[in-house]
Motif scaffolding. Structure first.
Motif, PDB file in Angstrom:
ATOM      1  N   SER A  93      14.182  -0.274  -3.658  1.00  0.00           N
ATOM      2  CA  SER A  93      12.997  -1.026  -4.084  1.00  0.00           C
ATOM      3  C   SER A  93      11.827  -0.868  -3.123  1.00  0.00           C
ATOM      4  O   SER A  93      10.724  -1.338  -3.402  1.00  0.00           O
ATOM      5  CB  SER A  93      13.344  -2.507  -4.241  1.00  0.00           C
ATOM      6  OG  SER A  93      13.881  -3.030  -3.038  1.00  0.00           O
ATOM      7  N   GLY A  94      12.049  -0.223  -1.970  1.00  0.00           N
ATOM      8  CA  GLY A  94      10.947   0.069  -1.058  1.00  0.00           C
ATOM      9  C   GLY A  94      10.869  -0.813   0.167  1.00  0.00           C
ATOM     10  O   GLY A  94       9.832  -0.859   0.837  1.00  0.00           O
TER      11      GLY A  94
ATOM     12  N   SER B  89      -1.770   2.713   1.628  1.00  0.00           N
ATOM     13  CA  SER B  89      -2.356   3.364   0.447  1.00  0.00           C
ATOM     14  C   SER B  89      -1.353   4.287  -0.232  1.00  0.00           C
ATOM     15  O   SER B  89      -1.547   4.689  -1.381  1.00  0.00           O
ATOM     16  CB  SER B  89      -3.603   4.155   0.845  1.00  0.00           C
ATOM     17  OG  SER B  89      -3.281   5.183   1.773  1.00  0.00           O
ATOM     18  N   GLN B  90      -0.257   4.633   0.475  1.00  0.00           N
ATOM     19  CA  GLN B  90       0.775   5.506  -0.089  1.00  0.00           C
ATOM     20  C   GLN B  90       1.787   4.736  -0.927  1.00  0.00           C
ATOM     21  O   GLN B  90       2.669   5.341  -1.540  1.00  0.00           O
ATOM     22  CB  GLN B  90       1.508   6.223   1.059  1.00  0.00           C
ATOM     23  CG  GLN B  90       0.597   7.056   1.942  1.00  0.00           C
ATOM     24  CD  GLN B  90       1.214   7.368   3.296  1.00  0.00           C
ATOM     25  OE1 GLN B  90       2.200   6.741   3.694  1.00  0.00           O
ATOM     26  NE2 GLN B  90       0.645   8.317   4.015  1.00  0.00           N
ATOM     27  N   VAL B  91       1.671   3.405  -0.960  1.00  0.00           N
ATOM     28  CA  VAL B  91       2.648   2.565  -1.667  1.00  0.00           C
ATOM     29  C   VAL B  91       2.074   2.155  -3.022  1.00  0.00           C
ATOM     30  O   VAL B  91       1.028   1.505  -3.093  1.00  0.00           O
ATOM     31  CB  VAL B  91       2.982   1.306  -0.844  1.00  0.00           C
ATOM     32  CG1 VAL B  91       4.006   0.447  -1.587  1.00  0.00           C
ATOM     33  CG2 VAL B  91       3.505   1.697   0.538  1.00  0.00           C
ATOM     34  N   GLN B  92       2.765   2.509  -4.080  1.00  0.00           N
ATOM     35  CA  GLN B  92       2.366   2.121  -5.429  1.00  0.00           C
ATOM     36  C   GLN B  92       3.097   0.836  -5.826  1.00  0.00           C
ATOM     37  O   GLN B  92       4.302   0.698  -5.605  1.00  0.00           O
ATOM     38  CB  GLN B  92       2.696   3.231  -6.440  1.00  0.00           C
ATOM     39  CG  GLN B  92       1.901   4.507  -6.248  1.00  0.00           C
ATOM     40  CD  GLN B  92       0.426   4.322  -6.550  1.00  0.00           C
ATOM     41  OE1 GLN B  92       0.049   3.487  -7.368  1.00  0.00           O
ATOM     42  NE2 GLN B  92      -0.420   5.106  -5.888  1.00  0.00           N
ATOM     43  N   GLY B  93       2.376  -0.092  -6.426  1.00  0.00           N
ATOM     44  CA  GLY B  93       2.991  -1.359  -6.844  1.00  0.00           C
ATOM     45  C   GLY B  93       3.268  -2.253  -5.647  1.00  0.00           C
ATOM     46  O   GLY B  93       2.663  -2.132  -4.579  1.00  0.00           O
TER      47      GLY B  93
ATOM     48  N   ALA C 132       8.330  -1.841   5.399  1.00  0.00           N
ATOM     49  CA  ALA C 132       8.474  -2.307   6.785  1.00  0.00           C
ATOM     50  C   ALA C 132       7.866  -1.320   7.770  1.00  0.00           C
ATOM     51  O   ALA C 132       7.223  -1.716   8.752  1.00  0.00           O
ATOM     52  CB  ALA C 132       9.951  -2.534   7.108  1.00  0.00           C
ATOM     53  N   ARG C 133       8.058  -0.026   7.534  1.00  0.00           N
ATOM     54  CA  ARG C 133       7.547   0.977   8.464  1.00  0.00           C
ATOM     55  C   ARG C 133       6.021   1.020   8.504  1.00  0.00           C
ATOM     56  O   ARG C 133       5.442   1.588   9.441  1.00  0.00           O
ATOM     57  CB  ARG C 133       8.101   2.358   8.103  1.00  0.00           C
ATOM     58  CG  ARG C 133       9.594   2.474   8.346  1.00  0.00           C
ATOM     59  CD  ARG C 133      10.093   3.888   8.233  1.00  0.00           C
ATOM     60  NE  ARG C 133      11.525   3.963   8.527  1.00  0.00           N
ATOM     61  CZ  ARG C 133      12.043   4.012   9.743  1.00  0.00           C
ATOM     62  NH1 ARG C 133      11.231   4.005  10.779  1.00  0.00           N
ATOM     63  NH2 ARG C 133      13.344   4.071   9.942  1.00  0.00           N
ATOM     64  N   ARG C 134       5.382   0.438   7.534  1.00  0.00           N
ATOM     65  CA  ARG C 134       3.918   0.437   7.500  1.00  0.00           C
ATOM     66  C   ARG C 134       3.297  -0.827   8.098  1.00  0.00           C
ATOM     67  O   ARG C 134       2.075  -0.925   8.193  1.00  0.00           O
ATOM     68  CB  ARG C 134       3.440   0.637   6.051  1.00  0.00           C
ATOM     69  CG  ARG C 134       3.590   2.078   5.594  1.00  0.00           C
ATOM     70  CD  ARG C 134       3.659   2.245   4.084  1.00  0.00           C
ATOM     71  NE  ARG C 134       3.683   3.664   3.707  1.00  0.00           N
ATOM     72  CZ  ARG C 134       4.737   4.449   3.828  1.00  0.00           C
ATOM     73  NH1 ARG C 134       5.878   3.972   4.293  1.00  0.00           N
ATOM     74  NH2 ARG C 134       4.658   5.733   3.491  1.00  0.00           N
ATOM     75  N   ILE C 135       4.115  -1.778   8.487  1.00  0.00           N
ATOM     76  CA  ILE C 135       3.582  -3.030   9.029  1.00  0.00           C
ATOM     77  C   ILE C 135       2.769  -2.816  10.309  1.00  0.00           C
ATOM     78  O   ILE C 135       1.695  -3.406  10.467  1.00  0.00           O
ATOM     79  CB  ILE C 135       4.718  -4.048   9.245  1.00  0.00           C
ATOM     80  CG1 ILE C 135       5.284  -4.481   7.887  1.00  0.00           C
ATOM     81  CG2 ILE C 135       4.222  -5.260  10.024  1.00  0.00           C
ATOM     82  CD1 ILE C 135       6.476  -5.407   7.976  1.00  0.00           C
TER      83      ILE C 135
ATOM     84  N   THR D 269      -4.864   2.319  -4.222  1.00  0.00           N
ATOM     85  CA  THR D 269      -4.416   1.066  -3.628  1.00  0.00           C
ATOM     86  C   THR D 269      -5.074   0.886  -2.261  1.00  0.00           C
ATOM     87  O   THR D 269      -5.585   1.833  -1.662  1.00  0.00           O
ATOM     88  CB  THR D 269      -2.885   1.042  -3.472  1.00  0.00           C
ATOM     89  OG1 THR D 269      -2.488   2.130  -2.624  1.00  0.00           O
ATOM     90  CG2 THR D 269      -2.205   1.185  -4.815  1.00  0.00           C
ATOM     91  N   GLU D 270      -5.042  -0.340  -1.787  1.00  0.00           N
ATOM     92  CA  GLU D 270      -5.695  -0.644  -0.511  1.00  0.00           C
ATOM     93  C   GLU D 270      -5.051   0.130   0.634  1.00  0.00           C
ATOM     94  O   GLU D 270      -3.832   0.266   0.718  1.00  0.00           O
ATOM     95  CB  GLU D 270      -5.597  -2.143  -0.216  1.00  0.00           C
ATOM     96  CG  GLU D 270      -6.658  -2.976  -0.884  1.00  0.00           C
ATOM     97  CD  GLU D 270      -6.680  -4.380  -0.331  1.00  0.00           C
ATOM     98  OE1 GLU D 270      -7.767  -4.871   0.021  1.00  0.00           O
ATOM     99  OE2 GLU D 270      -5.598  -4.991  -0.262  1.00  0.00           O
ATOM    100  N   SER D 271      -5.886   0.596   1.544  1.00  0.00           N
ATOM    101  CA  SER D 271      -5.386   1.298   2.724  1.00  0.00           C
ATOM    102  C   SER D 271      -5.010   0.292   3.807  1.00  0.00           C
ATOM    103  O   SER D 271      -5.395  -0.884   3.767  1.00  0.00           O
ATOM    104  CB  SER D 271      -6.462   2.239   3.269  1.00  0.00           C
ATOM    105  OG  SER D 271      -7.564   1.495   3.771  1.00  0.00           O
TER     106      SER D 271
END
Length: 512
Positions: A225-226, A195-199, A231-234, A406-408
Motif C-alpha cells: 500500500s506504500g 511528487s513521485q507518490v500518486q494517491g 516513510a522514506r520521503r518524510i 501532486t505536491e512536491s
C-alpha cells in the motif's frame, strides 16, 4: 629521554586528551601501560613494522610507553601514530620540539600508511578546547575535523609525512572548509520526493502534520500500500537542519564511524531503518565500550521501524525512556555515558498477520483472535508515545495511472517550516521544548485550550469510540499542530475532529 605526544580518547560523543609518553632505558622489552585494551596493546607490532618501512629503526632497548591518565581505558588503534612519533623522539631519531603543540591520531598499517579513525570531530573539538595549535590526523578524517574553527587540521597519509612535518622538512597545508557554504550547498538534497507518490492524500496530510509538530506516527495497511515508500520521503518535508543540529548529528556519526570517506558535515536529516532482527543494544546503544545505537544515529532525523510487531518485545520496550526524555543513558561499572536521541519515530505494520484482514470482498485466513494477538505485540506504553495512527489503503488502478501533478516535498516543507516557526516563538522561553510533540502535560493544559464544541467532541470520542484516556494529551497536541498549520491561534472543533481521526488504534476494534 622521555618524549611526549598527545592523543585523544572518546567516551560517549565527547573526547578527552591522552598524553603519550615514551622512555628508552636499558633493557630489551616493550611495555605499554595506562589501561590499554587489546587493540592498543597490538600497536607494538604495527608501530615497529611501520617505523622500519619508513627508514628508521625500533630501539633494541627497554621501551616504556605510558598512556595517561591511567584511569581512563584506552581503546582502538588511533594511538599508533603518536606512539610511533614519541618513540622516534625518545630514541633521538626525530628532532623536534613541536610534538606537544599538536594533537596526533592515526592507525598505522605495516608499511607506514595511515588509516582513518573514529570520532575525529569530537577529538578536534577537544584539541581546540585544550589550546592545541593543530591536529595531525589521517587524510580521510580531515574534512570532518576541519569543521572546527580556530584549529589547524593537517592531513597525512604516511608516517614519513608526519616525521618530515615535525622536523620542518616538508610543510603541510591546513585543510580549510567553509562550513556554512558546505552546509547550505548540500541541504535538502534528497533522491526521493512526495511528487513521485500518486494517491494517498490522507496519508500525506497525516505525515505533514507529524513533520510540522515532531509527532511520532504509525501507518497501518496491507502489503504494497506504500507505507515504506511514504516513510522514506518524510525527511524531505522536515525543516532543514540548523548548523548546530548538523554539528550534533555529525558528531554522533563520527563517533560511530558512519561518515563516508572524505565526508564533512551531515547536512540532511538522518533516516535510519533497522531490520526487525536488531538487538536491543544495537537499537539503543551500548556495548563494552558504549557506542551510539540506531536511535542516536537518528538524532534530529527519522527512525523507521518497518513491520513493528515483528520486532522483539524487549527491543521495543527499550525505546520507551528515550522517546520520553530524548536522551539515552548507558551505565557501566566504570562510567556512565549519554547519547542524544531526539528523533521522530515512524513505524508501519500490517492490520493482521496475513496483511489482508480488511480487504473488501476477499476471504482471509485471520480470525479476530489472530488479529488481537498480532496487535498485542505492541505494548500499551509504547503505543501511548505514538501520537498519530493512520490507515493506509491500497492505491487504486485509476490513481496509479492518473497523470495528475501532486505536491512536491518542497511545497509541503514550506508549510511545515511556517508551523515550526510558530512553535519556535511559542516555546522560546521553555527549556528543552522545541515542538508541540515535546510539550509536557501541564503545558498542554495551558496552550491547548478548547472551545465548548471541541470539548464536547472530545468527550464523545472518549466515551463512544473507545478512545483511551491516555490518548487525551496526544489528541490535543496534534490538534495544536493542525491549528498551527492553518495559522490559527485557537484550536477549533475542526482541528479536534481531524486529530481524533488519527487515533485508530485506540478505538474498540483495536483495543490493545
Amino acid at each position: 629521554m622521555v618524549a611526549k605526544a598527545f592523543g585523544s580518547s572518546v567516551l560517549g560523543v565527547d573526547a578527552s586528551i591522552v598524553t603519550v609518553e615514551a622512555n628508552i632505558i636499558s633493557g630489551t622489552k616493550f611495555f605499554l601501560v595506562g589501561l590499554p585494551d587489546s587493540a592498543v596493546k597490538e600497536s607494538q607490532q604495527r608501530v615497529e613494522s611501520a617505523i622500519k618501512h619508513s627508514g628508521y629503526f625500533m630501539p633494541r632497548q627497554k621501551v616504556v610507553v605510558n598512556l595517561a591518565p591511567a584511569d581512563i581505558r584506552k581503546e582502538g588503534s588511533a594511538y599508533d601514530l603518536p606512539i610511533a612519533l614519541s618513540i622516534l623522539k625518545a630514541s633521538g631519531q626525530l628532532q623536534t620540539g613541536l610534538l606537544d603543540k599538536y594533537l596526533i591520531l592515526g592507525e598505522l598499517s605495516l608499511d607506514g600508511k595511515i588509516r582513518p579513525v573514529k570520532g575525529a570531530l569530537s577529538m578536534a573539538i577537544a584539541a581546540r578546547n585544550a589550546g592545541f595549535k593543530g591536529f595531525v590526523l589521517p587524510k580521510e578524517n580531515a574534512h570532518e575535523a576541519a569543521i572546527v574553527n580556530n584549529l589547524e587540521v593537517l592531513a597525512v597519509e604516511h608516517l614519513n609525512e608526519a616525521i618530515d612535518f615535525f622536523e620542518g622538512k616538508s610543510p603541510i597545508l591546513p585543510t580549510n572548509i567553509d562550513t556554512r557554504e558546505l552546509f547550505f550547498d548540500t541541504q535538502n538534497d534528497y533522491d526521493v520526493d512526495f511528487s513521485q507518490v500518486q494517491g494517498q492524500e490522507n496519508v500525506k496530510r497525516a505525515l505533514e502534520i507529524a513533520a510540522a509538530g515532531g509527532h511520532n506516527v504509525i501507518m497501518i495497511g496491507p502489503p504494497g500500500s506504500g507505507k515504506t515508500m511514504l516513510a522514506r520521503r518524510i525527511p524531505s518535508i522536515l525543516p532543514p537542519l540548523t548548523l548546530q543540529e548538523a554539528l550534533e548529528t555529525t558528531k554522533i556519526h563520527s563517533v560511530a564511524g558512519k561518515l563516508g570517506k572524505h565526508e564533512g558535515l551531515v547536512s540532511n536529516r538522518p533516516f535510519r531503518a533497522p531490520h526487525h532482527t536488531i538487538s536491543d543494544v544495537a537499537l539503543v546503544g551500548g556495548g563494552g565500550h558504549p557506542q551510539p545505537g540506531e536511535i542516536s544515529l537518528s538524532h534530529n532525523g527519522v527512525l523507521f521501524l518497518d513491520e513493528l510487531p515483528e520486532f522483539k518485545r524487549t527491543v521495543l520496550e527499550v525505546m520507551r525512556q528515550p522517546l520520553e526524555e530524548r536522551l539515552v543513558t548507558i551505565s557501566r561499572a566504570k562510567a556512565t555515558v549519554e547519547f542524544p536521541a531526539n528523533f521522530m519515530l515512524v513505524a508501519s505494520m500490517n492490520p493482521s498477520p496475513s496483511g489482508d484482514f480488511f480487504r473488501q470482498g476477499e476471504s482471509h485466513p485471520d480470525s479476530p483472535s489472530d488479529v488481537q494477538r498480532y496487535l498485542n505485540k505492541i505494548s500499551g506504553p509504547l503505543l501511548d508515545r505514538i501520537d498519530i495512527h493512520i490507515d493506509v489503503n491500497p492505491v487504486s488502478f485509476d490513481q496509479m495511472t492518473a497523470n495528475r501533478k501532486t505536491e512536491s516535498s518542497e511545497e509541503i516543507r514550506e508549510r511545515v517550516i511556517k508551523a515550526r516557526a510558530i512553535q519556535t516563538e511559542r516555546f522560546k522561553n521553555s527549556k528543552g521544548v522545541y515542538s508541540n510533540a515535546m510539550m509536557p502535560s501541564q503545558m498542554v493544559k495551558e496552550l491547548c485550550g478548547l472551545d465548548q464544541l471541541g470539548k464536547n467532541l472530545l468527550k464523545n470520542a472518549m466515551e463512544r469510540l473507545g478512545v483511551s484516556a491516555r490518548a487525551y494529551d496526544r489528541i490535543l497536541k496534534v490538534a495544536r499542530t493542525i491549528a498551527d498549520l492553518s495559522g490559527q491561534t485557537q484550536i477549533t472543533f475542526e482541528h479536534v475532529a481531524e486529530a481524533i481521526q488519527y487515533r485508530s488504534l485506540d478505538r474498540n476494534l483495536f483495543s490493545i
